[in-house]
Design a protein around this motif. Sequence first.
Motif, PDB file in Angstrom:
ATOM      1  N   MET A  30       0.831  -1.206   0.000  1.00 27.98           N
ATOM      2  CA  MET A  30       0.000   0.000   0.000  1.00 27.98           C
ATOM      3  C   MET A  30       0.866   1.256   0.000  1.00 27.98           C
ATOM      4  N   TYR A  31       1.938   1.211   0.787  1.00 25.00           N
ATOM      5  CA  TYR A  31       2.802   2.400   0.872  1.00 25.00           C
ATOM      6  C   TYR A  31       3.512   2.647  -0.455  1.00 25.00           C
ATOM      7  N   GLY A  33       2.355   1.984  -3.383  1.00 30.18           N
ATOM      8  CA  GLY A  33       1.378   2.574  -4.289  1.00 30.18           C
ATOM      9  C   GLY A  33       1.095   4.036  -3.973  1.00 30.18           C
ATOM     10  N   ALA A  34       0.929   4.336  -2.686  1.00 33.76           N
ATOM     11  CA  ALA A  34       0.556   5.699  -2.295  1.00 33.76           C
ATOM     12  C   ALA A  34       1.709   6.678  -2.455  1.00 33.76           C
ATOM     13  N   SER A  35       2.920   6.201  -2.199  1.00 34.49           N
ATOM     14  CA  SER A  35       4.072   7.113  -2.223  1.00 34.49           C
ATOM     15  C   SER A  35       4.724   7.184  -3.595  1.00 34.49           C
ATOM     16  N   ASP A  37       6.992   4.933  -4.434  1.00 32.25           N
ATOM     17  CA  ASP A  37       8.303   4.296  -4.295  1.00 32.25           C
ATOM     18  C   ASP A  37       8.146   2.787  -4.503  1.00 32.25           C
TER      19      ASP A  37
END
Lengths: 141, 145
Positions: A30-31, A33-35, A37
Motif C-alpha cells: 500500500m505504501y 502505491g501511495a508514495s 516508491d
Amino acid sequence: MAAQVKYDDVEPGQEIPARTFAVDRANLVMYAGASGDFNPIHWRESHAKAVGLPDVIAHGMYTMAQGGRFVTDWAGDPGAVLDYGVRFSSPVVVPDEGGATLEISGKVEEKLDGNRVVVALTARSEGQKVLTRAKAVVRLA
Amino acid sequence: MALNRDFIGRSFPPSEPYEVSRVKIREFADAIGDPNPIYRDPEAAKAAGHPDVIAPPTFPIVVTLGDPALVDPALGLNYAMIVHGEQRFEYTRPLRAGDVITTTTTITDIKAIGGNEKITVETVVETTGGEPICRTFNTIVERGA
C-alpha cells in the motif's frame, strides 16, 4: 493550530508512553502505491536477498510516518508539527509470515519559545534502533 | 561510483504544478495506517482550525521522490545501490487539500563517507501563488560496490 496538549502542562524529560505498530507486507505494498516508491526491495523477497538484504525491508519513509503518527496522536493535531527529521540507522526487516513490530517511544527534550517543544523519538524493531536523531518540533496549545 | 561534484549547488527548474487532493491525502493516510479524521473529514479539519483536510507530515515525499535532480545521468547515481539516509520536513504551514504546489530542488552537498557516496537534496515546496509550505531535506547514500 489546535493541539490538545498544553505547553504549560509539559516539562523537559517528560516521557510519552511507548506504542507498538505492526508492519505487514500488505502495508508496504500500500505504501509503495501511495508514495510512488516501487523499489522492489520493499516487496520482492528474491530481489531483496539478491542485493544482500536479509529479507524484504520496510520503506524508511513508512517507518518515519509511524513516528510522525506517534507525535501527531500525542499532540492532537497533525498541523502542530512544525519540523520533523530522522536518520535511518537500520532497516526494518518484514518477513512474509508474521511481519514486523515497531516500538516507538518519545520524550519532551526541550521547551522553546512560542509554545514549541522538541520531542525526541526512539524507534526499534527486533531490538535494533531503526531511527536515530529522530526529532519533531511541535507547537502546543 | 564517485558522483559528479559539479552538481553541488546546482538548482533545477520548478516542477509542473501538482494539485493536492482529498483523495490522495486519504490514500496516503490509509497506506500509513493512520485513521486520524483530520486527514479525511473536512469538518474535523475545520474543527482543528484548518480550511480543509491536511496531509500527514511526511506526505511531501509523494512530490519529492523521483526528483529531476537525481535522474540526470551526468550525476552518476546508481539507483540499484541507494538507501535513504536522512529525511527532514520543515514546515511554514500544513499542506492541505486544494493546494496547487511546485517543488524546486537544489543539490546542497555531495561527499564520500567511508566507501559510500552521500548526496543531500533540499526541496522548496510552495504554492503556485508563491506561498511557502515546507522545505524538505533528503539525504541519499549510494553504497560502494
